[in-house]
Design a protein around this motif. Structure first.
Motif, PDB file in Angstrom:
ATOM      1  N   PRO A 182       0.862  -1.118   0.134  1.00 43.36           N
ATOM      2  CA  PRO A 182      -0.002  -0.218   0.115  1.00 43.36           C
ATOM      3  C   PRO A 182       0.871   1.138  -0.177  1.00 43.36           C
ATOM      4  CG  PRO A 182      -0.896  -1.737   1.660  1.00 43.36           C
ATOM      5  CD  PRO A 182       0.372  -2.218   0.920  1.00 43.36           C
ATOM      6  N   TYR A 183       1.816   1.528   0.899  1.00 40.00           N
ATOM      7  CA  TYR A 183       2.644   2.543   1.034  1.00 40.00           C
ATOM      8  C   TYR A 183       3.469   2.894  -0.376  1.00 40.00           C
ATOM      9  CZ  TYR A 183       0.235   3.394   5.242  1.00 40.00           C
ATOM     10  OH  TYR A 183      -0.637   3.759   6.332  1.00 40.00           O
ATOM     11  N   ALA A 184       4.087   1.598  -0.715  1.00 41.32           N
ATOM     12  CA  ALA A 184       4.920   1.739  -1.917  1.00 41.32           C
ATOM     13  C   ALA A 184       4.221   2.175  -3.231  1.00 41.32           C
ATOM     14  CB  ALA A 184       5.358   0.455  -2.174  1.00 41.32           C
ATOM     15  N   THR A 185       2.803   2.101  -3.011  1.00 35.92           N
ATOM     16  CA  THR A 185       1.814   2.473  -4.173  1.00 35.92           C
ATOM     17  C   THR A 185       1.624   3.849  -4.334  1.00 35.92           C
ATOM     18  OG1 THR A 185       0.811   0.322  -4.145  1.00 35.92           O
ATOM     19  CG2 THR A 185      -0.561   1.983  -5.186  1.00 35.92           C
ATOM     20  N   GLU A 187       3.512   6.068  -2.775  1.00 33.60           N
ATOM     21  CA  GLU A 187       4.756   6.952  -3.276  1.00 33.60           C
ATOM     22  C   GLU A 187       4.942   6.657  -4.546  1.00 33.60           C
ATOM     23  OE1 GLU A 187       6.487   8.887  -0.981  1.00 33.60           O
ATOM     24  OE2 GLU A 187       5.066   8.265   0.585  1.00 33.60           O
ATOM     25  N   LEU A 188       4.641   5.863  -5.030  1.00 35.45           N
ATOM     26  CA  LEU A 188       4.728   5.468  -6.701  1.00 35.45           C
ATOM     27  C   LEU A 188       4.024   6.563  -7.218  1.00 35.45           C
ATOM     28  CD1 LEU A 188       6.235   4.361  -9.189  1.00 35.45           C
ATOM     29  CD2 LEU A 188       4.794   2.281  -8.904  1.00 35.45           C
ATOM     30  N   VAL A 189       2.684   6.352  -7.224  1.00 35.08           N
ATOM     31  CA  VAL A 189       1.750   7.129  -7.868  1.00 35.08           C
ATOM     32  C   VAL A 189       1.893   8.673  -7.425  1.00 35.08           C
ATOM     33  CG1 VAL A 189      -0.610   7.765  -8.121  1.00 35.08           C
ATOM     34  CG2 VAL A 189      -0.205   5.199  -7.884  1.00 35.08           C
ATOM     35  N   LYS A 190       2.458   8.966  -6.484  1.00 36.83           N
ATOM     36  CA  LYS A 190       2.664  10.359  -6.056  1.00 36.83           C
ATOM     37  C   LYS A 190       3.817  10.836  -7.139  1.00 36.83           C
ATOM     38  CE  LYS A 190       3.819  13.400  -2.261  1.00 36.83           C
ATOM     39  NZ  LYS A 190       4.346  13.541  -0.931  1.00 36.83           N
ATOM     40  N   ALA A 191       4.556  10.097  -7.066  1.00 36.18           N
ATOM     41  CA  ALA A 191       5.614  10.415  -7.992  1.00 36.18           C
ATOM     42  C   ALA A 191       5.518  10.562  -9.310  1.00 36.18           C
ATOM     43  CB  ALA A 191       7.085   9.432  -7.541  1.00 36.18           C
ATOM     44  N   LEU A 192       4.779   9.741  -9.841  1.00 37.19           N
ATOM     45  CA  LEU A 192       4.335   9.623 -11.417  1.00 37.19           C
ATOM     46  C   LEU A 192       3.600  10.820 -11.728  1.00 37.19           C
ATOM     47  CD1 LEU A 192       3.620   5.709 -12.148  1.00 37.19           C
ATOM     48  CD2 LEU A 192       5.838   7.097 -12.392  1.00 37.19           C
ATOM     49  N   ARG A 193       2.510  11.223 -10.723  1.00 38.40           N
ATOM     50  CA  ARG A 193       1.474  12.286 -10.769  1.00 38.40           C
ATOM     51  C   ARG A 193       2.399  13.519 -10.903  1.00 38.40           C
ATOM     52  NH1 ARG A 193      -1.070  12.422 -13.484  1.00 38.40           N
ATOM     53  NH2 ARG A 193      -2.619  14.084 -12.814  1.00 38.40           N
ATOM     54  N   ALA A 194       3.576  13.596 -10.047  1.00 38.66           N
ATOM     55  CA  ALA A 194       4.231  14.738 -10.204  1.00 38.66           C
ATOM     56  C   ALA A 194       5.442  14.954 -11.474  1.00 38.66           C
ATOM     57  CB  ALA A 194       5.303  14.835  -9.004  1.00 38.66           C
ATOM     58  N   ALA A 195       5.278  13.714 -12.048  1.00 40.80           N
ATOM     59  CA  ALA A 195       6.096  13.758 -13.298  1.00 40.80           C
ATOM     60  C   ALA A 195       5.745  13.884 -14.773  1.00 40.80           C
ATOM     61  CB  ALA A 195       7.398  12.368 -13.157  1.00 40.80           C
ATOM     62  N   MET A 213      -5.972  -2.844  -0.522  1.00 42.52           N
ATOM     63  CA  MET A 213      -5.263  -1.718   0.055  1.00 42.52           C
ATOM     64  C   MET A 213      -4.464  -0.622  -1.015  1.00 42.52           C
ATOM     65  SD  MET A 213      -4.156  -3.379   3.687  1.00 42.52           S
ATOM     66  CE  MET A 213      -3.578  -4.789   2.899  1.00 42.52           C
ATOM     67  N   CYS A 214      -3.644  -1.263  -1.642  1.00 42.92           N
ATOM     68  CA  CYS A 214      -3.091  -0.695  -2.730  1.00 42.92           C
ATOM     69  C   CYS A 214      -4.012   0.303  -3.846  1.00 42.92           C
ATOM     70  CB  CYS A 214      -2.194  -1.536  -3.694  1.00 42.92           C
ATOM     71  SG  CYS A 214      -1.018  -2.337  -2.923  1.00 42.92           S
ATOM     72  N   PHE A 215      -4.988  -0.187  -3.942  1.00 41.95           N
ATOM     73  CA  PHE A 215      -6.128   0.479  -4.749  1.00 41.95           C
ATOM     74  C   PHE A 215      -6.526   1.919  -4.160  1.00 41.95           C
ATOM     75  CE2 PHE A 215      -7.729  -3.238  -7.389  1.00 41.95           C
ATOM     76  CZ  PHE A 215      -6.792  -2.750  -8.558  1.00 41.95           C
TER      77      PHE A 215
END
Length: 614
Positions: A182-185, A187-195, A213-215
């Motif tokens: 869940p928390y890796a998800t 951080e990854l989505v947050k980083a992609l949205r910024a990029a 939980m990841c969703f």
């Protein structure tokens, strides 16, 4: 307006992950009208392993399936899974084949092309993305998610930027094995949205039990699109159930806007449909946290189980699952998704069944080690590469740059049996089984594999007899689970069983005649039980060439009288959808050949015999 968009996977990845991609079109059509009316962002219904399964097992024309579904789903986006330069086969195709395949897929009904490369080599996606955009369709580029020393958020952010630059309309995080937490998800989505500026779509299998939980963390971080599967084919190796995710987000700022009651009508129908495919169910498609180590994707586990069962080696599944990470490390940590999942998985099976790692190496592994699939993410084990391909030159350019245009040759080679460009493309994907399929279709002699009656099979002595039952002996009841069986001997055969959870080997001796009581007759009658026997001789000396796995001969390279050296290629066999070259175990002269192209063979048979000349 819905804040979270849902792609429904029951028509493709759901049954690929649970019943080895065996659902037939006729079982999809009655529920298409309801699926079409619910309002999913897309319905994944084509691509992936469905093309192979239609041709190989179901004897359905995959293009006709697409056309029929297009007609039955007039209001829905039909989505397909495309393997970039691999298309739907197991090798790279020339650019003209890729362009023609995308063009025909679009004209026959595909709206959304989810495109990925097993190596995350962006060079292998460029032509297919360009072709999709030229056809005026939606291109969704994928990041094949995995964990290894070579993979992390900076790498995935870089890949997302490359996909956006290629012109992708959306970016999918393709978590094919359910490795996200869940928390890796988040951080990854947050980083992609910024990029990147394009929407983020999350695809995550439930194998580890974490996808729900990841969703939730994904939508909180800014993902707007989720893949789910109707609960009739959901959870475990498949995906979080559509109903559960719709209910979880209902009434929140992430509400999907979908009608839960309407979705449950779909559930009721497909729950009954699934019962017809009981023979393809597997004990390995539930939640299994070992996936966080072995990384076997959901779409592969049901097929791997089915294939090991056919090899009479289902009892060795745990050994194979333990070997897969070792093979993956040797090969430079590729993400495990078709075709690399099949390449790594089949090699792991060979390593386990032969008892010696890389004693037998598939042609696909050799091509991988030579760079024919693209650049490996990490460092390849040079000892393994040397053992498999010697000093052969490794490709460093985009592999397809080495391929000449193929369409004209394919048209000429299939002229006698291909009736359309779509037929030519079927032949291109699978030259041998595709040709046979098209010839049988033209002759109206197609016969799909049978769907067995579960009740009748319970009393049958055929292959699909019950494999789990209870035995009461001297007043004590034992729980017996048949996990596999060994190869045929002259009269004896080992069966591997679990007795109250303890593994045992039982030797069963076949009798030529058995006296049994005649029901109601008061007398006796004879039942003849015979093991099928091969006309090929049993291996008896070092010069007997055998195969490690049952399969089909696709090429015979040696003939009687040939002088061969130890290690020379003699045969090519297809097993588990991979081709394996069988090499001479010794130097000498070929004195007999017991096979020809198209023959089915088993491990306890002599295929070729060599006589030592020293």
């Amino acid at each position: 307006m819905a804040k979270t968009l849902i792609s429904e996977l029951v028509l493709r990845d759901g049954h690929q992950s649970t019943i080895a991609t065996r659902m037939r079109t006729d079982d999809m059509l009655p529920m298409c009208s309801k699926l079409d009316s619910i309002g999913f962002w897309s319905l994944e219904a084509w691509g992936g392993a469905t093309f192979d399964s239609c041709v190989r097992f179901l004897k359905e024309d995959p293009w006709e399936r697409l056309r029929v579904l297009r007609k039955a789903l007039p209001n829905s986006r039909i989505q397909m899974l495309l393997r970039g330069q691999n298309l739907l086969g197991y090798r790279h195709y020339s650019d003209d084949v890729v362009r023609e395949f995308v063009k025909k897929s679009a004209s026959n009904g595909v709206d959304v092309f989810r495109i990925f490369d097993a190596m995350n080599d962006m060079r292998n996606l460029r032509v297919s993305v360009e072709a999709v955009k030229k056809a005026g369709k939606h291109a969704e580029g994928c990041i094949s998610y995995t964990t290894s020393p070579m993979h992390g958020i900076p790498r995935f952010v870089y890949l997302a930027g490359e996909l956006e630059a290629l012109g992708c309309d959306t970016i999918c995080i393709k978590d094919m094995a359910g490795l996200l937490t869940p928390y890796a998800t988040f951080e990854l989505v947050k980083a992609l949205r910024a990029a990147v500026s394009v929407p983020i779509h999350l695809h995550s299998h439930s194998t580890s039990g974490l996808s729900g939980m990841c969703f939730l963390k994904a939508v909180e971080a800014g993902a707007t699109m989720l893949d789910t599967c109707n609960s009739s084919f959901g959870e475990g190796a498949s995906h979080s159930s559509t109903e559960s995710i719709v209910a979880a987000l209902q009434g929140t700022e992430y509400d999907t806007g979908l009608d839960l009651a309407a979705i449950q009508e779909v559930t009721a129908y497909f729950t009954e449909v699934r019962k017809k495919y009981w023979q393809f169910e597997s004990e390995f498609t539930g939640v299994d946290t070992r996936v966080l180590v072995n990384q076997v994707p959901g779409g592969m586990i049901s097929n791997l189980s089915s294939q090991l069962k056919e090899l009479d080696a289902l009892d060795r599944m745990n050994e194979v699952l333990a070997e897969i990470p070792r093979v993956r490390e040797d090969m430079g940590y590729p993400p495990l998704v078709t075709p690399t999942s099949q390449i790594v998985g089949t090699q792991a099976v060979l390593n386990v069944l032969t008892g010696t790692r890389y004693k037998s190496v598939t042609n696909e592994v050799k091509n991988y080690l030579l760079g024919h699939y693209g650049k490996a993410p990490g460092t390849i084990n040079e000892q393994v590469r040397k053992q498999a391909v010697g000093d052969a030159e490794v490709v460093t350019c985009r592999p397809a740059d080495l391929l000449e245009d193929e369409m004209n040759r394919l048209r000429a080679d299939s002229e006698t049996f291909a009736k359309s460009e779509e037929d030519v493309l079927t032949f291109a994907m699978f030259p041998d089984i595709g040709k046979t399929f098209l010839q049988e279709r033209n002759a109206n002699t197609l016969n799909p594999e049978p769907l067995l009656d579960k009740e009748a099979a319970a009393y049958s002595t055929e292959r699909y007899a019950p494999n789990e039952f209870k035995v009461t002996l001297h007043g004590e009841t034992f729980h017996i689970n048949l996990t596999g069986s060994g190869h045929h001997g002259e009269t004896k055969r080992p069966f591997y069983v679990s007795v109250d959870g303890i593994s045992e080997e039982v030797i069963v001796e076949t009798l030529s005649e058995i006296e049994v009581s005649g029901a109601g007759s008061g007398g006796m009658k004879k039942a003849v039980v015979e093991e099928p026997e091969s006309s090929r001789p049993r291996p008896s000396h070092q010069g007997c060439v055998t195969t490690a796995m049952p399969g089909t001969i696709v090429d015979v390279k040696a003939k009687v009288g040939d002088t061969v050296e130890a290690g020379d290629g003699l045969l090519v066999i297809e097993a588990m959808k991979m081709e394996n070259e069988i090499q001479a175990p010794m130097s000498g002269v070929v004195i007999s050949v017991h096979v020809e192209k198209g023959d089915s063979v088993a491990p306890d048979e002599t295929l070729i015999e060599i006589q030592c000349t020293e």
